[in-house]
Design an enzyme around this catalytic site. Structure first.
Site, PDB file in Angstrom:
ATOM      1  N   PHE A  16     -10.557  75.121  51.018  1.00  0.00           N
ATOM      2  CA  PHE A  16     -11.530  74.100  51.368  1.00  0.00           C
ATOM      3  C   PHE A  16     -11.487  73.707  52.837  1.00  0.00           C
ATOM      4  CE2 PHE A  16     -11.850  73.633  46.870  1.00  0.00           C
ATOM      5  CZ  PHE A  16     -13.143  73.188  46.664  1.00  0.00           C
ATOM      6  N   GLU A  40      -4.870  71.047  43.405  1.00  0.00           N
ATOM      7  CA  GLU A  40      -5.089  71.091  44.842  1.00  0.00           C
ATOM      8  C   GLU A  40      -3.761  70.909  45.570  1.00  0.00           C
ATOM      9  OE1 GLU A  40      -5.725  66.954  43.412  1.00  0.00           O
ATOM     10  OE2 GLU A  40      -7.031  68.653  43.077  1.00  0.00           O
ATOM     11  N   ARG A  66       3.875  58.290  64.337  1.00  0.00           N
ATOM     12  CA  ARG A  66       3.213  59.123  63.340  1.00  0.00           C
ATOM     13  C   ARG A  66       1.900  58.458  62.945  1.00  0.00           C
ATOM     14  NH1 ARG A  66       4.768  64.284  63.302  1.00  0.00           N
ATOM     15  NH2 ARG A  66       7.019  64.520  63.072  1.00  0.00           N
ATOM     16  N   ALA A  78      12.081  68.421  64.851  1.00  0.00           N
ATOM     17  CA  ALA A  78      11.570  69.389  63.882  1.00  0.00           C
ATOM     18  C   ALA A  78      10.233  69.914  64.367  1.00  0.00           C
ATOM     19  CB  ALA A  78      11.417  68.738  62.515  1.00  0.00           C
ATOM     20  N   GLU A  94      11.829  73.837  69.483  1.00  0.00           N
ATOM     21  CA  GLU A  94      11.505  72.429  69.270  1.00  0.00           C
ATOM     22  C   GLU A  94      12.588  71.493  69.798  1.00  0.00           C
ATOM     23  OE1 GLU A  94       8.804  70.863  68.209  1.00  0.00           O
ATOM     24  OE2 GLU A  94       7.644  72.632  67.619  1.00  0.00           O
ATOM     25  N   GLU A  98      11.400  68.729  72.407  1.00  0.00           N
ATOM     26  CA  GLU A  98      11.364  67.324  72.005  1.00  0.00           C
ATOM     27  C   GLU A  98      12.480  66.482  72.614  1.00  0.00           C
ATOM     28  OE1 GLU A  98      11.100  66.924  67.753  1.00  0.00           O
ATOM     29  OE2 GLU A  98       9.102  67.808  67.693  1.00  0.00           O
ATOM     30  N   PRO A 116       6.809  68.963  46.958  1.00  0.00           N
ATOM     31  CA  PRO A 116       6.270  69.998  46.074  1.00  0.00           C
ATOM     32  C   PRO A 116       5.154  69.530  45.150  1.00  0.00           C
ATOM     33  CG  PRO A 116       8.451  69.316  45.347  1.00  0.00           C
ATOM     34  CD  PRO A 116       8.207  68.655  46.674  1.00  0.00           C
ATOM     35  N   GLU A 121       5.170  73.493  51.491  1.00  0.00           N
ATOM     36  CA  GLU A 121       6.019  73.519  52.687  1.00  0.00           C
ATOM     37  C   GLU A 121       7.509  73.475  52.355  1.00  0.00           C
ATOM     38  OE1 GLU A 121       6.751  71.115  56.893  1.00  0.00           O
ATOM     39  OE2 GLU A 121       5.478  70.215  55.352  1.00  0.00           O
ATOM     40  N   GLU A 142       1.297  67.431  74.338  1.00  0.00           N
ATOM     41  CA  GLU A 142       0.477  66.320  74.824  1.00  0.00           C
ATOM     42  C   GLU A 142       0.118  65.315  73.730  1.00  0.00           C
ATOM     43  OE1 GLU A 142      -3.981  68.290  74.595  1.00  0.00           O
ATOM     44  OE2 GLU A 142      -2.896  68.384  76.489  1.00  0.00           O
TER      45      GLU A 142
END
Length: 186
Positions: A16, A40, A66, A78, A94, A98, A116, A121, A142
């Site tokens: 989708f 989904e 975040r 991460a 990373e 970071e 899950p 992931e 950025e």
């Protein structure tokens, strides 16, 4: 008891949305018991995380804004695994971007499914030891708003236990790394 090897039959997969970091898909499945339905989920290439520890026993974390939570949270460095990149290469990159640190010794801690119930992931966690600070500031993307924070393992565990804003992958990785950390009061 059902055979653990029984898996649902994939009847249809629909994509989708394809974004910069993930895809959103809906699968139509037939379960081993014959029931059909749609599920989904977010398709994600996976991520890698470092538990960086300095020679004096301090953990290197990032305090990062975040947008999904509309606040800053405390995290271990991460990042998303890029195409043609392995988890160890991802986290080495990373960590430098970071935090401005490089690790000379890596130890694989394990991998775990992040969420899950709605994502495929996996996070690959590594202990980053023998850190050296680079002679330039972190080269953050950025779209990142990150402050580097040093904490003792005891300070991080206390933050976790009192419910400070620490994300789940950091909590999980901290406890995977705990046997390798020099702890005074834990």
């Amino acid at each position: 008891m059902r055979d653990c090897e029984e898996t649902p039959e994939l009847l249809q997969e629909r994509l989708f949305y394809r974004g910069r970091k993930f895809e959103f898909a809906v699968d139509r499945l037939r379960l081993p018991n014959g029931i059909e339905g749609e599920w989904e989920y977010i398709k994600h290439p996976g991520g890698a995380l470092a538990v960086p520890i300095t020679s004096d026993g301090k953990l290197v974390l990032v305090n990062q804004y975040r947008f999904t939570l509309k606040t800053r949270i405390l995290e271990f460095p991460a990042g998303t695994i890029e195409p043609q990149e392995t988890p160890d290469k991802t986290i080495a990159r990373e960590l430098e971007e970071e935090t401005g640190y490089r690790s000379l010794h890596w130890r694989f801690l394990g991998k775990f499914a992040l969420a899950p119930g709605y994502s495929d992931e996996y996070i690959y966690a590594f202990l980053a030891e023998e850190l050296e600070q680079l002679d330039h500031p972190p080269l953050q993307d950025e779209d990142e708003d990150i402050d580097v924070i040093l904490m003792t393992p005891e300070e991080l565990e206390q933050a976790i236990l009192i419910g400070e804003k620490v994300d789940a992958k950091t909590i999980t990785a901290f406890y995977l790394a705990r046997p390798f950390l020099r702890l005074t009061n834990l």
